[in-house]
Design a protein around this motif. Sequence first.
Motif, PDB file in Angstrom:
ATOM      1  N   TYR A  47       0.802  -1.214   0.000  1.00 57.04           N
ATOM      2  CA  TYR A  47       0.000   0.000   0.000  1.00 57.04           C
ATOM      3  C   TYR A  47       0.842   1.274   0.000  1.00 57.04           C
ATOM      4  O   TYR A  47       0.299   2.371  -0.065  1.00 57.04           O
ATOM      5  N   PHE A  48       2.160   1.102   0.049  1.00 51.97           N
ATOM      6  CA  PHE A  48       3.058   2.253  -0.020  1.00 51.97           C
ATOM      7  C   PHE A  48       3.712   2.397  -1.393  1.00 51.97           C
ATOM      8  O   PHE A  48       4.666   3.160  -1.549  1.00 51.97           O
ATOM      9  N   GLN A  49       3.188   1.687  -2.381  1.00 52.39           N
ATOM     10  CA  GLN A  49       3.767   1.737  -3.720  1.00 52.39           C
ATOM     11  C   GLN A  49       3.767   3.166  -4.288  1.00 52.39           C
ATOM     12  O   GLN A  49       4.794   3.666  -4.747  1.00 52.39           O
ATOM     13  N   TRP A  50       2.622   3.817  -4.261  1.00 57.92           N
ATOM     14  CA  TRP A  50       2.548   5.179  -4.817  1.00 57.92           C
ATOM     15  C   TRP A  50       3.390   6.172  -4.006  1.00 57.92           C
ATOM     16  O   TRP A  50       4.175   6.929  -4.594  1.00 57.92           O
ATOM     17  N   PRO A  51       3.270   6.195  -2.662  1.00 60.36           N
ATOM     18  CA  PRO A  51       4.150   7.109  -1.912  1.00 60.36           C
ATOM     19  C   PRO A  51       5.627   6.842  -2.187  1.00 60.36           C
ATOM     20  O   PRO A  51       6.419   7.793  -2.293  1.00 60.36           O
ATOM     21  N   ASP A 263      -7.130  13.293  -2.881  1.00 60.06           N
ATOM     22  CA  ASP A 263      -6.241  14.404  -2.496  1.00 60.06           C
ATOM     23  C   ASP A 263      -4.979  13.933  -1.774  1.00 60.06           C
ATOM     24  O   ASP A 263      -4.374  14.682  -1.000  1.00 60.06           O
ATOM     25  N   LYS A 264      -4.569  12.693  -2.055  1.00 60.05           N
ATOM     26  CA  LYS A 264      -3.325  12.177  -1.452  1.00 60.05           C
ATOM     27  C   LYS A 264      -2.119  13.022  -1.864  1.00 60.05           C
ATOM     28  O   LYS A 264      -1.123  13.083  -1.134  1.00 60.05           O
ATOM     29  N   GLU A 265      -2.222  13.683  -3.017  1.00 59.33           N
ATOM     30  CA  GLU A 265      -1.108  14.517  -3.488  1.00 59.33           C
ATOM     31  C   GLU A 265      -0.817  15.664  -2.526  1.00 59.33           C
ATOM     32  O   GLU A 265       0.337  16.068  -2.358  1.00 59.33           O
ATOM     33  N   ILE A 266      -1.868  16.200  -1.893  1.00 57.26           N
ATOM     34  CA  ILE A 266      -1.684  17.280  -0.918  1.00 57.26           C
ATOM     35  C   ILE A 266      -0.894  16.772   0.276  1.00 57.26           C
ATOM     36  O   ILE A 266       0.071  17.412   0.741  1.00 57.26           O
ATOM     37  N   VAL A 267      -1.289  15.606   0.777  1.00 55.82           N
ATOM     38  CA  VAL A 267      -0.611  15.016   1.931  1.00 55.82           C
ATOM     39  C   VAL A 267       0.836  14.685   1.585  1.00 55.82           C
ATOM     40  O   VAL A 267       1.764  14.995   2.346  1.00 55.82           O
ATOM     41  N   MET A 268       1.036  14.091   0.419  1.00 55.46           N
ATOM     42  CA  MET A 268       2.390  13.730   0.002  1.00 55.46           C
ATOM     43  C   MET A 268       3.260  14.966  -0.154  1.00 55.46           C
ATOM     44  O   MET A 268       4.444  14.964   0.213  1.00 55.46           O
ATOM     45  N   ASP A 270       3.011  17.716   1.567  1.00 57.52           N
ATOM     46  CA  ASP A 270       3.381  18.170   2.903  1.00 57.52           C
ATOM     47  C   ASP A 270       4.505  17.312   3.486  1.00 57.52           C
ATOM     48  O   ASP A 270       5.424  17.825   4.137  1.00 57.52           O
ATOM     49  N   ILE A 271       4.423  15.999   3.266  1.00 60.28           N
ATOM     50  CA  ILE A 271       5.465  15.095   3.770  1.00 60.28           C
ATOM     51  C   ILE A 271       6.796  15.394   3.092  1.00 60.28           C
ATOM     52  O   ILE A 271       7.838  15.513   3.765  1.00 60.28           O
ATOM     53  N   LEU A 272       6.774  15.537   1.776  1.00 62.41           N
ATOM     54  CA  LEU A 272       8.012  15.811   1.041  1.00 62.41           C
ATOM     55  C   LEU A 272       8.623  17.151   1.444  1.00 62.41           C
ATOM     56  O   LEU A 272       9.850  17.263   1.596  1.00 62.41           O
ATOM     57  N   ALA A 273       7.792  18.146   1.633  1.00 67.37           N
ATOM     58  CA  ALA A 273       8.308  19.461   2.041  1.00 67.37           C
ATOM     59  C   ALA A 273       8.966  19.371   3.408  1.00 67.37           C
ATOM     60  O   ALA A 273      10.049  19.950   3.636  1.00 67.37           O
ATOM     61  N   TRP A 274       8.343  18.641   4.328  1.00 70.03           N
ATOM     62  CA  TRP A 274       8.891  18.491   5.679  1.00 70.03           C
ATOM     63  C   TRP A 274      10.208  17.721   5.649  1.00 70.03           C
ATOM     64  O   TRP A 274      11.202  18.126   6.277  1.00 70.03           O
ATOM     65  N   LEU A 275      10.232  16.612   4.901  1.00 72.51           N
ATOM     66  CA  LEU A 275      11.450  15.800   4.812  1.00 72.51           C
ATOM     67  C   LEU A 275      12.587  16.598   4.153  1.00 72.51           C
ATOM     68  O   LEU A 275      13.733  16.557   4.617  1.00 72.51           O
ATOM     69  N   THR A 276      12.254  17.288   3.088  1.00 71.84           N
ATOM     70  CA  THR A 276      13.270  18.043   2.361  1.00 71.84           C
ATOM     71  C   THR A 276      13.886  19.122   3.243  1.00 71.84           C
ATOM     72  O   THR A 276      15.114  19.348   3.226  1.00 71.84           O
ATOM     73  N   GLU A 277      13.058  19.756   4.059  1.00 69.04           N
ATOM     74  CA  GLU A 277      13.576  20.771   4.995  1.00 69.04           C
ATOM     75  C   GLU A 277      14.551  20.151   5.992  1.00 69.04           C
ATOM     76  O   GLU A 277      15.553  20.772   6.366  1.00 69.04           O
ATOM     77  N   LYS A 278      14.270  18.901   6.383  1.00 66.06           N
ATOM     78  CA  LYS A 278      15.105  18.259   7.402  1.00 66.06           C
ATOM     79  C   LYS A 278      16.454  17.805   6.839  1.00 66.06           C
ATOM     80  O   LYS A 278      17.426  17.661   7.596  1.00 66.06           O
TER      81      LYS A 278
END
Length: 280
Positions: A47-51, A263-268, A270-278
């Motif tokens: 279930y994590f294929q797309w992410p 709207d999974k793209e919105i969540v993804m 946010d995750i990518l932005a947070w990870l990239t900042e870190k």
Amino acid sequence: MQTSTQHQPEFFLSEEGLKVAYKHWKAVNLPKAILVFAHGFNSHSGYFQWPAQQLTAQNFEVYAIDFPGRGNSDGERYYIADYQQFVNELDKLVDLAQSTHPGLPTFLLGHSAGGVLSSIYVLEHQDKLNGFVCESFAFQVPAPDFAVAVLKGLSHLFPHAHVLRLNNEDFSRDQAVVEFMNADPLIANEVQPTKTVQQLSLADERLKTDMSAIHLPLLILHGTADKATKPSGSQYFYDHASSVDKTLKLYEGHYHDLLNDLDKEIVMGDILAWLTEKVS
């Protein structure tokens, strides 16, 4: 919804000699960090294929476990005799990923019951991680307290009795995802045993006591229309973790599986932005 057969599992051995399955998606170019996924109920690594595709395109090495008894792993189906065993298997996967990519920052994302197990992992191994993403935290569930207490009591008399079923329709507003789940042989007839319910409740109790010891950077995500777990559990985590760097995002109208919902793209994003900042 991507099918779970599009990426083949690999395996390592548990302390009990069980084959524990996991998937590894490689970064498109030179990897900059590692992300490990931990799934919850009615789920597995597929279930994590797309992410994973979104993350590898941004040069993250991605791993996802199948906990024992789930997905392609060995073990009694859906049975958790001791939640610590599952935390230990997650630790093995983190060690495997870090030994394959030494020196890379490492992040963990836990979904639902996987968020509970991941939170225990964070309590015990904060030194191995650079941040934790907690999605649809199963710290508080819609079942009445007395019903959970009854199930915990039954776990001593009938530990293998299957008693708790989650509705696939509550996971996503995307009908294609629900149809995929309904046809997925790896979660067919998934009903949680009383012992599993008891062990997750014990993990929740430990977190309630020790949550303030968590000081890692946190990104906490929950849908406001989640029928499987309560957004108030994520709010509690945000309020009680000692992390200075912590963010809570509530997605209006979203269901339980944010990364397989509309709207999974919105969540993804946010995750990518947070990870990239870190890692920047």
